[in-house]
Design an enzyme around this catalytic site. Structure first.
Site, PDB file in Angstrom:
ATOM      1  N   GLY A  10       0.822  -1.213   0.000  1.00  0.00           N
ATOM      2  CA  GLY A  10       0.000   0.000   0.000  1.00  0.00           C
ATOM      3  C   GLY A  10       0.850   1.255   0.000  1.00  0.00           C
ATOM      4  O   GLY A  10       0.635   2.175   0.792  1.00  0.00           O
ATOM      5  N   ALA A  11       1.828   1.293  -0.930  1.00  0.00           N
ATOM      6  CA  ALA A  11       2.777   2.420  -0.946  1.00  0.00           C
ATOM      7  C   ALA A  11       2.318   3.557  -1.862  1.00  0.00           C
ATOM      8  O   ALA A  11       2.986   4.581  -1.945  1.00  0.00           O
ATOM      9  CB  ALA A  11       4.152   1.922  -1.381  1.00  0.00           C
ATOM     10  N   SER A  12       1.192   3.386  -2.520  1.00  0.00           N
ATOM     11  CA  SER A  12       0.793   4.398  -3.516  1.00  0.00           C
ATOM     12  C   SER A  12       0.214   5.663  -2.901  1.00  0.00           C
ATOM     13  O   SER A  12       0.241   6.724  -3.517  1.00  0.00           O
ATOM     14  CB  SER A  12      -0.227   3.795  -4.494  1.00  0.00           C
ATOM     15  OG  SER A  12      -1.241   3.117  -3.790  1.00  0.00           O
ATOM     16  N   ARG A  13      -0.336   5.540  -1.691  1.00  0.00           N
ATOM     17  CA  ARG A  13      -1.000   6.705  -1.099  1.00  0.00           C
ATOM     18  C   ARG A  13      -0.750   6.729   0.409  1.00  0.00           C
ATOM     19  O   ARG A  13      -0.295   5.754   1.005  1.00  0.00           O
ATOM     20  CB  ARG A  13      -2.516   6.640  -1.364  1.00  0.00           C
ATOM     21  CG  ARG A  13      -2.856   6.764  -2.834  1.00  0.00           C
ATOM     22  CD  ARG A  13      -4.351   6.747  -3.108  1.00  0.00           C
ATOM     23  NE  ARG A  13      -4.945   5.427  -2.972  1.00  0.00           N
ATOM     24  CZ  ARG A  13      -5.878   5.113  -2.077  1.00  0.00           C
ATOM     25  NH1 ARG A  13      -6.324   6.024  -1.245  1.00  0.00           N
ATOM     26  NH2 ARG A  13      -6.363   3.892  -2.006  1.00  0.00           N
ATOM     27  N   VAL A  62      -3.120  -7.565  -2.017  1.00  0.00           N
ATOM     28  CA  VAL A  62      -2.528  -8.346  -0.922  1.00  0.00           C
ATOM     29  C   VAL A  62      -3.479  -9.416  -0.365  1.00  0.00           C
ATOM     30  O   VAL A  62      -3.030 -10.306   0.361  1.00  0.00           O
ATOM     31  CB  VAL A  62      -2.002  -7.456   0.239  1.00  0.00           C
ATOM     32  CG1 VAL A  62      -0.854  -6.568  -0.218  1.00  0.00           C
ATOM     33  CG2 VAL A  62      -3.118  -6.663   0.897  1.00  0.00           C
ATOM     34  N   ASN A  88       1.375  -2.457   5.421  1.00  0.00           N
ATOM     35  CA  ASN A  88       0.640  -1.203   5.607  1.00  0.00           C
ATOM     36  C   ASN A  88      -0.689  -1.180   4.860  1.00  0.00           C
ATOM     37  O   ASN A  88      -1.614  -0.487   5.292  1.00  0.00           O
ATOM     38  CB  ASN A  88       1.538  -0.052   5.127  1.00  0.00           C
ATOM     39  CG  ASN A  88       0.768   1.224   4.901  1.00  0.00           C
ATOM     40  OD1 ASN A  88       0.441   1.938   5.843  1.00  0.00           O
ATOM     41  ND2 ASN A  88       0.452   1.535   3.647  1.00  0.00           N
ATOM     42  N   SER A 140      -3.912  -0.041  14.266  1.00  0.00           N
ATOM     43  CA  SER A 140      -4.662   1.218  14.424  1.00  0.00           C
ATOM     44  C   SER A 140      -4.989   1.388  15.895  1.00  0.00           C
ATOM     45  O   SER A 140      -5.091   0.400  16.638  1.00  0.00           O
ATOM     46  CB  SER A 140      -5.964   1.130  13.637  1.00  0.00           C
ATOM     47  OG  SER A 140      -6.873   2.128  14.056  1.00  0.00           O
ATOM     48  N   TYR A 153     -13.374  -3.410  11.187  1.00  0.00           N
ATOM     49  CA  TYR A 153     -12.045  -2.784  11.061  1.00  0.00           C
ATOM     50  C   TYR A 153     -11.272  -2.940  12.364  1.00  0.00           C
ATOM     51  O   TYR A 153     -10.106  -3.354  12.362  1.00  0.00           O
ATOM     52  CB  TYR A 153     -12.215  -1.299  10.703  1.00  0.00           C
ATOM     53  CG  TYR A 153     -10.914  -0.544  10.573  1.00  0.00           C
ATOM     54  CD1 TYR A 153     -10.104  -0.698   9.450  1.00  0.00           C
ATOM     55  CD2 TYR A 153     -10.494   0.343  11.569  1.00  0.00           C
ATOM     56  CE1 TYR A 153      -8.909   0.009   9.322  1.00  0.00           C
ATOM     57  CE2 TYR A 153      -9.306   1.050  11.448  1.00  0.00           C
ATOM     58  CZ  TYR A 153      -8.511   0.879  10.326  1.00  0.00           C
ATOM     59  OH  TYR A 153      -7.326   1.574  10.212  1.00  0.00           O
ATOM     60  N   ALA A 155     -11.665  -5.122  14.753  1.00  0.00           N
ATOM     61  CA  ALA A 155     -11.314  -6.537  14.979  1.00  0.00           C
ATOM     62  C   ALA A 155     -10.124  -6.945  14.108  1.00  0.00           C
ATOM     63  O   ALA A 155      -9.222  -7.660  14.565  1.00  0.00           O
ATOM     64  CB  ALA A 155     -12.518  -7.426  14.695  1.00  0.00           C
TER      65      ALA A 155
HETATM   66  P1  NAP Z   1      -5.042   5.162   2.301  1.00  0.00           P
HETATM   67  O1  NAP Z   1      -4.570   6.554   2.128  1.00  0.00           O
HETATM   68  O2  NAP Z   1      -6.462   4.821   2.014  1.00  0.00           O
HETATM   69  O3  NAP Z   1      -4.080   4.205   1.436  1.00  0.00           O
HETATM   70  C1  NAP Z   1      -4.280   2.834   1.455  1.00  0.00           C
HETATM   71  C2  NAP Z   1      -3.162   2.152   0.695  1.00  0.00           C
HETATM   72  O4  NAP Z   1      -3.394   0.733   0.772  1.00  0.00           O
HETATM   73  C3  NAP Z   1      -3.149   2.513  -0.784  1.00  0.00           C
HETATM   74  O5  NAP Z   1      -1.824   2.581  -1.225  1.00  0.00           O
HETATM   75  C4  NAP Z   1      -3.874   1.333  -1.430  1.00  0.00           C
HETATM   76  O6  NAP Z   1      -3.466   1.039  -2.762  1.00  0.00           O
HETATM   77  C5  NAP Z   1      -3.427   0.202  -0.543  1.00  0.00           C
HETATM   78  N1  NAP Z   1      -4.339  -0.936  -0.623  1.00  0.00           N
HETATM   79  C6  NAP Z   1      -5.633  -1.001  -0.251  1.00  0.00           C
HETATM   80  N2  NAP Z   1      -6.118  -2.228  -0.502  1.00  0.00           N
HETATM   81  C7  NAP Z   1      -5.098  -2.943  -1.036  1.00  0.00           C
HETATM   82  C8  NAP Z   1      -4.974  -4.268  -1.497  1.00  0.00           C
HETATM   83  N3  NAP Z   1      -6.007  -5.120  -1.477  1.00  0.00           N
HETATM   84  N4  NAP Z   1      -3.776  -4.671  -1.971  1.00  0.00           N
HETATM   85  C9  NAP Z   1      -2.716  -3.823  -2.017  1.00  0.00           C
HETATM   86  N5  NAP Z   1      -2.783  -2.546  -1.595  1.00  0.00           N
HETATM   87  C10 NAP Z   1      -3.963  -2.117  -1.115  1.00  0.00           C
HETATM   88  O7  NAP Z   1      -4.796   4.651   3.785  1.00  0.00           O
HETATM   89  P2  NAP Z   1      -3.807   5.156   4.935  1.00  0.00           P
HETATM   90  O8  NAP Z   1      -4.585   6.053   5.815  1.00  0.00           O
HETATM   91  O9  NAP Z   1      -2.509   5.566   4.392  1.00  0.00           O
HETATM   92  O10 NAP Z   1      -3.663   3.777   5.734  1.00  0.00           O
HETATM   93  C11 NAP Z   1      -2.494   2.979   5.723  1.00  0.00           C
HETATM   94  C12 NAP Z   1      -2.593   1.987   6.872  1.00  0.00           C
HETATM   95  O11 NAP Z   1      -2.662   2.704   8.109  1.00  0.00           O
HETATM   96  C13 NAP Z   1      -3.853   1.117   6.822  1.00  0.00           C
HETATM   97  O12 NAP Z   1      -3.532  -0.186   7.216  1.00  0.00           O
HETATM   98  C14 NAP Z   1      -4.764   1.779   7.828  1.00  0.00           C
HETATM   99  O13 NAP Z   1      -5.689   0.880   8.355  1.00  0.00           O
HETATM  100  C15 NAP Z   1      -3.779   2.275   8.854  1.00  0.00           C
HETATM  101  N6  NAP Z   1      -4.280   3.372   9.692  1.00  0.00           N
HETATM  102  C16 NAP Z   1      -4.665   4.560   9.128  1.00  0.00           C
HETATM  103  C17 NAP Z   1      -5.134   5.578   9.965  1.00  0.00           C
HETATM  104  C18 NAP Z   1      -5.594   6.900   9.443  1.00  0.00           C
HETATM  105  O14 NAP Z   1      -6.153   7.684  10.225  1.00  0.00           O
HETATM  106  N7  NAP Z   1      -5.385   7.227   8.188  1.00  0.00           N
HETATM  107  C19 NAP Z   1      -5.209   5.366  11.346  1.00  0.00           C
HETATM  108  C20 NAP Z   1      -4.817   4.147  11.864  1.00  0.00           C
HETATM  109  C21 NAP Z   1      -4.346   3.166  11.030  1.00  0.00           C
HETATM  110  P3  NAP Z   1      -4.256   1.656  -4.044  1.00  0.00           P
HETATM  111  O15 NAP Z   1      -3.910   3.118  -3.985  1.00  0.00           O
HETATM  112  O16 NAP Z   1      -3.663   1.017  -5.218  1.00  0.00           O
HETATM  113  O17 NAP Z   1      -5.691   1.407  -3.806  1.00  0.00           O
END
Ligand code: NAP
Length: 245
Positions: A10-13, A62, A88, A140, A153, A155
């Site tokens: 999940g390195a794209s965003r 993934v 991630n 999280s 989520y 769980a």
């Molecule tokens: P995000 O901006 O929505 O980015 C999610 C990333 O995961 C994207 O690069 C996406 O790829 C990739 N992804 C999603 N489904 C995938 C799959 N099936 N296979 C491969 N890649 C996949 O999310 P984020 O906020 O950066 O979250 C990153 C991590 O931190 C997550 O595990 C999230 O649960 C955790 N987290 C986030 C927060 C928050 O407040 N943001 C808080 C606690 C924990 P595509 O771009 O190609 O879809």
């Protein structure tokens, strides 16, 4: 750290992207997984080229075990091994439990939990052979504290904590550390669906009074990957501005 390779799912965003940039700045070779954001990965590659480190984009869902296996093989073939795995990639779901379908539940667990399992399983043999490695799972604060209307989520993120602790015990004798980061509220696309008022409430509940940035989490990931963190394993590092203490 020079001469090491990190595989970030999940390195794209969001957090994964910030981590890829920070690891590149610190001299790591970058294997960057994404699912569908090809354009974002291309832009990331462009930005990372400024650091002069090798970059390998890896498209794979993934939640698909064969795709993850092939992805890990490709990265290991290209770079000779994975030193650091950052699990991630993640998706969220907001809604009442009674509105959550079995399909929703399985999709959340498929990406958030199974994805980490498949990736860890794919890189562990190489780490064990080389008697070194770091696995960092992104959980999280809701995996620690539980969130109303995010039961699936929460769980899945709690499962990652159990996964981390058990694998840390299993992989420790091979000098591999396994840790977890539990971010608080971080400004990424994942929170785009949240109403501005809900986000403001969360900010107010956060003792430090700010919403986190992807870079806040990336710095903690880099630390856990470092040599300095070599005696830390099986832990949950809360990077959350104090919202859960
Ligand atoms: P995000 O901006 O929505 O980015 C999610 C990333 O995961 C994207 O690069 C996406 O790829 C990739 N992804 C999603 N489904 C995938 C799959 N099936 N296979 C491969 N890649 C996949 O999310 P984020 O906020 O950066 O979250 C990153 C991590 O931190 C997550 O595990 C999230 O649960 C955790 N987290 C986030 C927060 C928050 O407040 N943001 C808080 C606690 C924990 P595509 O771009 O190609 O879809």
């Amino acid at each position: 750290m020079k001469n090491q390779t990190v595989l970030i799912t999940g390195a794209s965003r969001g957090i994964g992207r910030a981590a890829a940039l920070l690891f590149a700045e610190n001299g790591y070779r970058i294997a960057a997984n994404y699912r569908q954001s090809a354009e974002e990965i291309r832009r990331l590659e462009e930005e990372i080229s400024a650091f002069g480190v090798p970059f390998l984009p890896l498209q794979a869902d993934v939640s698909d075990p064969e795709a993850v296996e092939q992805m890990a093989e490709k990265a290991q073939r290209q770079f000779g091994g994975i030193d650091v795995l950052v699990n991630n990639a993640g998706i969220s779901l907001i809604g009442l439990l009674q509105d959550t379908t079995a399909e929703d539940w399985n999709r959340i667990f498929g990406v958030n939990v199974n994805g980490a399992f498949y990736a860890a399983k794919a890189v562990l043999p190489g780490m064990i052979r080389r008697q070194m490695g770091r696995i960092i799972n992104i959980s999280s604060m809701w995996g620690v504290a539980g969130a109303s209307c995010e039961v699936a989520y929460s769980a899945s993120k709690a499962a990652l904590i159990g996964f981390t602790k058990a694998l840390a015990k299993e992989a420790g004798p091979s000098h591999i550390t396994v840790n977890c980061i539990a971010p608080g509220v971080v400004m990424t696309d994942m929170n785009r669906e949240l109403a501005a008022s809900a986000l403001e409430e969360l900010r107010e509940e956060t003792p430090l009074g700010v919403i986190g940035t992807p870079e806040d989490i990336a710095r903690a990931i880099l630390f856990l990957a470092s040599e300095e963190a070599g005696f830390i394993t099986g832990q949950v590092l809360n990077v959350n501005g104090g919202i859960v203490i």
